[in-house]
Motif scaffolding. Structure first.
Motif, PDB file in Angstrom:
ATOM      1  N   GLN A 145       0.912  96.208 -46.192  1.00 24.73           N
ATOM      2  CA  GLN A 145       1.459  95.002 -46.809  1.00 24.73           C
ATOM      3  C   GLN A 145       2.137  94.130 -45.754  1.00 24.73           C
ATOM      4  N   PHE A 172       6.808  87.148 -49.083  1.00 23.98           N
ATOM      5  CA  PHE A 172       5.608  87.812 -49.593  1.00 23.98           C
ATOM      6  C   PHE A 172       5.802  89.327 -49.620  1.00 23.98           C
ATOM      7  N   CYS A 212       5.716  91.847 -52.848  1.00 27.65           N
ATOM      8  CA  CYS A 212       4.906  93.071 -52.915  1.00 27.65           C
ATOM      9  C   CYS A 212       5.752  94.254 -53.375  1.00 27.65           C
ATOM     10  N   ARG A 264       6.644  93.775 -57.166  1.00 26.76           N
ATOM     11  CA  ARG A 264       5.512  93.998 -58.080  1.00 26.76           C
ATOM     12  C   ARG A 264       5.057  95.454 -58.081  1.00 26.76           C
ATOM     13  N   LEU A 287      -3.161  96.474 -51.746  1.00 26.53           N
ATOM     14  CA  LEU A 287      -3.766  95.155 -51.856  1.00 26.53           C
ATOM     15  C   LEU A 287      -5.204  95.314 -51.398  1.00 26.53           C
ATOM     16  N   TYR A 314      -0.605  86.594 -54.068  1.00 21.85           N
ATOM     17  CA  TYR A 314      -0.470  88.027 -54.335  1.00 21.85           C
ATOM     18  C   TYR A 314      -1.448  88.466 -55.424  1.00 21.85           C
TER      19      TYR A 314
END
Length: 87
Positions: free
Chosen positions: A9, A28, A32, A35, A40, A57
């Motif tokens: 990430q 960002f 990550c 969430r 990813l 994202y």
């Protein structure tokens, strides 16, 4: 923008910032973590208009990769297509 397979990430956030997709890699990365998605998706992504960090994202987390379409005339072989100017 290409996301390599196995990228962390942190690496993805850095790549997004370097390519001007997101303003801050730190925001960002925080998104990550918030969430809590474990991975990813690798692939090629195309952002042709302004998108929020959350939109970026969601695209990467759901694997909405950039798809290139091309048409091969019926009956053409790979070699005929290349000679005719295909990619």
């Amino acid at each position: 923008m290409d996301i390599p397979h196995g990228a962390s990430q942190r690496t993805i956030a850095r790549l997004l910032e370097e390519n001007g997709v997101v303003r801050s890699r730190y925001i960002f990365e925080a998104l990550c973590r918030y969430r809590k998605r474990s991975t990813l998706e690798a692939g090629e992504y195309f952002f042709d208009h302004p998108v929020t960090a959350l939109g970026v994202y969601d695209s990467i987390a759901n694997g909405r990769v950039y798809v290139k379409e091309f048409v091969v005339p019926e009956g053409f072989t790979m070699f005929e297509y290349c000679r005719a100017g295909g990619e």
